[in-house]
Design a protein around this motif. Structure first.
Motif, short mmCIF file in Angstrom:
data_model
loop_
_atom_site.label_atom_id
_atom_site.label_comp_id
_atom_site.label_asym_id
_atom_site.label_seq_id
_atom_site.Cartn_x
_atom_site.Cartn_y
_atom_site.Cartn_z
N THR A 1 0.83 -1.21 0.00
CA THR A 1 0.00 0.00 0.00
C THR A 1 0.86 1.25 0.00
OG1 THR A 1 -1.65 -1.23 1.28
CG2 THR A 1 -1.91 1.15 1.16
N ASP A 2 1.99 1.19 0.68
CA ASP A 2 2.90 2.33 0.80
C ASP A 2 3.38 2.81 -0.57
OD1 ASP A 2 4.44 4.27 1.97
OD2 ASP A 2 6.01 2.92 2.66
N LEU A 3 3.33 1.93 -1.57
CA LEU A 3 3.79 2.29 -2.91
C LEU A 3 2.80 3.18 -3.65
CD1 LEU A 3 5.02 -1.25 -4.07
CD2 LEU A 3 6.47 0.64 -3.28
N PHE A 4 1.58 3.30 -3.12
CA PHE A 4 0.51 3.91 -3.91
C PHE A 4 -0.14 5.13 -3.29
CE2 PHE A 4 0.91 -0.38 -5.46
CZ PHE A 4 0.84 -0.22 -6.83
N ILE A 5 0.17 5.43 -2.05
CA ILE A 5 -0.49 6.58 -1.44
C ILE A 5 0.54 7.59 -0.96
CG2 ILE A 5 -2.50 5.20 -0.74
CD1 ILE A 5 -1.47 5.28 2.10
N PRO A 6 0.19 8.87 -0.91
CA PRO A 6 1.11 9.90 -0.42
C PRO A 6 1.34 9.75 1.08
CG PRO A 6 -1.06 10.82 -0.79
CD PRO A 6 -1.11 9.42 -1.31
N GLU A 7 2.10 10.68 1.62
CA GLU A 7 2.42 10.61 3.04
C GLU A 7 1.16 10.67 3.89
OE1 GLU A 7 5.33 12.89 6.27
OE2 GLU A 7 4.92 13.76 4.30
N GLY A 8 1.07 9.75 4.85
CA GLY A 8 -0.09 9.77 5.73
C GLY A 8 -0.39 8.40 6.31
N GLU B 1 1.63 4.28 9.23
CA GLU B 1 1.78 5.36 8.26
C GLU B 1 2.74 4.96 7.15
OE1 GLU B 1 1.20 9.45 10.63
OE2 GLU B 1 3.03 8.37 11.19
N THR B 2 2.71 5.75 6.08
CA THR B 2 3.66 5.53 4.99
C THR B 2 5.08 5.80 5.49
OG1 THR B 2 3.33 7.82 4.29
CG2 THR B 2 1.99 6.14 3.21
N LYS B 3 6.03 5.21 4.78
CA LYS B 3 7.43 5.34 5.20
C LYS B 3 8.15 6.47 4.46
CE LYS B 3 7.64 0.39 6.22
NZ LYS B 3 8.24 -0.92 5.85
N ASP B 4 7.67 6.82 3.26
CA ASP B 4 8.28 7.91 2.51
C ASP B 4 7.24 8.52 1.58
OD1 ASP B 4 8.17 6.33 0.05
OD2 ASP B 4 9.86 5.21 0.89
N ASN B 5 7.65 9.51 0.81
CA ASN B 5 6.72 10.24 -0.06
C ASN B 5 6.74 9.74 -1.50
OD1 ASN B 5 5.81 11.99 1.97
ND2 ASN B 5 7.60 13.33 1.69
N GLY C 1 -9.16 0.05 1.07
CA GLY C 1 -9.65 1.19 1.84
C GLY C 1 -8.74 2.40 1.74
N ALA C 2 -7.42 2.18 1.75
CA ALA C 2 -6.48 3.29 1.64
C ALA C 2 -6.53 3.91 0.25
CB ALA C 2 -5.07 2.81 1.96
N ILE C 3 -6.59 3.08 -0.78
CA ILE C 3 -6.67 3.60 -2.15
C ILE C 3 -7.93 4.44 -2.32
CG2 ILE C 3 -6.91 2.97 -4.59
CD1 ILE C 3 -4.11 2.47 -3.42
N LYS C 4 -9.03 3.96 -1.77
CA LYS C 4 -10.30 4.68 -1.91
C LYS C 4 -10.29 5.98 -1.12
CE LYS C 4 -15.32 4.17 -1.53
NZ LYS C 4 -16.45 3.29 -1.14
N ASP C 5 -9.83 5.93 0.12
CA ASP C 5 -9.87 7.12 0.97
C ASP C 5 -8.95 8.23 0.46
OD1 ASP C 5 -11.69 5.81 2.49
OD2 ASP C 5 -10.50 5.74 4.33
N TYR C 6 -7.80 7.85 -0.11
CA TYR C 6 -6.89 8.86 -0.65
C TYR C 6 -7.24 9.25 -2.09
CZ TYR C 6 -3.72 8.74 3.34
OH TYR C 6 -3.17 8.85 4.59
N ASP C 7 -8.22 8.56 -2.68
CA ASP C 7 -8.70 8.86 -4.03
C ASP C 7 -7.56 8.83 -5.04
OD1 ASP C 7 -10.72 9.38 -5.86
OD2 ASP C 7 -10.48 11.56 -5.72
N VAL C 8 -6.71 7.81 -4.94
CA VAL C 8 -5.59 7.66 -5.87
C VAL C 8 -5.85 6.56 -6.90
CG1 VAL C 8 -3.88 8.58 -4.28
CG2 VAL C 8 -4.38 6.14 -4.26
N GLY C 9 -7.00 5.95 -6.85
CA GLY C 9 -7.36 4.92 -7.81
C GLY C 9 -8.86 4.69 -7.78
N THR C 10 -9.35 3.99 -8.78
CA THR C 10 -10.77 3.69 -8.90
C THR C 10 -11.02 2.24 -8.51
OG1 THR C 10 -10.98 5.28 -10.71
CG2 THR C 10 -12.77 3.68 -10.44
#
Length: 402
Positions: free
Chosen positions: A260-267, A283-287, A311-320
């Protein structure tokens, strides 16, 4: 005869007392006997010990055949844990625990399926059939319910006990009684066991630079394999990515977090809250994260770690998210290993999506609901021209890269 019974009775009672005293004074289990007014006080604990002694004494004195005390005590452990009423909290003897470890790390002799205990009816249900495995050759399908093994009714049995019955030496046969609700019938299926190399990742480059990665389960090697697949697709000119989590039953939390860390921004990726209200944040490890068009395929058998990722992909709106509502397993388990290498796998906390949603029992709704045709819903391999969900995912990405 009476002298022998007296000896065995004394031995049994002594073992019970030793076991219960061990539980009473061992640090790992001391939480089982809190001394608060609301907890299980020491008075009730000793009453339980005395009652257990009385029950064993009656059985030892009056039961008409010899008693298998090892089996009796194993039954006590299983019963103690099962009484919690949580299908995901269970006792595993040393052999079953080793099997549990193998399932997430290596190969084994079996039929080649992943299973989960349906919380609604408690029946062991096939979540996925591994491509090329004996189960696929026998025609088993996701959502098939295993109600019998070699003529034994297994409904209500501990899932690890059932799995132990299904596994066995290579080239031996096991007969499964299957309830296939989609066809409204029960039937027997004879499966020849084989060596199963547990697959975790399958991938390919599709047309227009659209990559496809299927994550079969989140095992110990999956994050490394996933990264290798992603880098290979990038080297081939990746323009967008489809991640297929359909029929993925979950797996190791840390592995899901790494991917998951590969696909979402910091948070925050997810957070958990235990029975005492303690919160642990992951949390994510890097940006550095993937920022090309992304779609994620899910269905009713996408569970646990799959839902953490979704859930993370959906909440951060980085994918469909495309497909149907996920399984709805929002609970975290941890195995506690005992001195004899048996273990108790305990539900220790609830997990929440970054936005604070608790999805246990409800699942995650996709952005775009797409159903497969009924005849394809239970097939392991659906041709692209019939896979309406995959087609929708590709169309979604094409609309973003044009």
């Amino acid at each position: 005869m009476n002298q022998n019974k007296g000896f065995f009775k004394g031995l049994a009672v002594g073992i019970v007392i030793s076991f219960l005293v061990y539980i009473l004074y061992t640090g790992i289990n001391i939480a089982l006997i809190p001394t608060t007014d609301e907890g299980f006080a020491k008075k009730e604990w000793y009453e339980f010990m005395n009652k257990a002694n009385d029950v064993i004494g009656i059985l030892d004195t009056y039961y008409y055949e010899d008693i298998d005390y090892e089996k009796m005590f194993d039954g006590m452990y299983y019963g103690l844990v099962a009484s919690i009423g949580d299908p995901y909290t269970m006792y595993m003897d040393a052999e079953r625990f080793q099997s549990f470890i193998t399932d997430t790390e290596g190969s084994y002799a079996g039929i080649g399926v992943s299973v989960n205990q349906d919380p609604d009816d408690g029946i062991l249900t096939i979540m996925q059939v591994f491509p090329g495995a004996p189960a696929e050759s026998a025609g088993l399908q996701p959502s098939d319910k295993i109600i019998g093994v070699d003529g034994t009714n297994v409904v209500g049995m501990d899932s690890n006990e059932i799995i132990k019955m299904i596994k066995g030496p290579e080239d031996t046969e096991v007969t499964l009684t299957i309830a296939r609700q989609s066809e409204g019938r029960n039937f027997d299926s004879v499966v020849t066991r084989g060596i199963i190399e547990v697959p975790t990742i399958e991938y390919e480059m599709m047309d227009d630079g659209i990559g496809y990665i299927q994550v079969i389960s989140f095992d110990a090697v999956t994050d490394e394999q996933f990264l290798e697949a992603l880098l290979d697709l990038e080297n081939q000119g990746l323009n967008g990515l489809v991640i297929d989590l359909r029929n993925n039953p979950g797996g190791i939390l840390d592995v899901a977090l790494n991917i998951t860390d590969l696909f979402i921004p910091e948070g925050i990726i997810t957070y958990t809250i235990d029975g005492e209200g303690n919160k642990e944040v992951y949390e994510t490890k890097d940006n550095v994260f993937f920022n090309k068009p992304l779609t994620v395929l899910v269905n009713g058998n996408s569970a646990s770690a799959s839902e953490i990722f979704t859930g993370a992909i959906k909440d951060y709106d980085v994918g469909t998210i495309i497909g149907t509502t996920t399984f709805g397993k929002g609970l975290v388990q941890k195995p506690f290993i005992l001195n004899d290498q048996s273990a108790v796998k305990v539900t220790i906390s609830r997990y929440y999506t970054p936005n604070g949603d608790f999805i246990n029992g409800t699942g995650i709704e996709p952005h775009m609901v797409v159903e497969l045709a009924e005849e394809n819903q239970y097939r392991m391999s659906v041709p692209y021209e019939e896979d309406l969900q995959l087609q929708a995912a590709v169309t979604q990405i094409e609309g973003q890269i044009e």
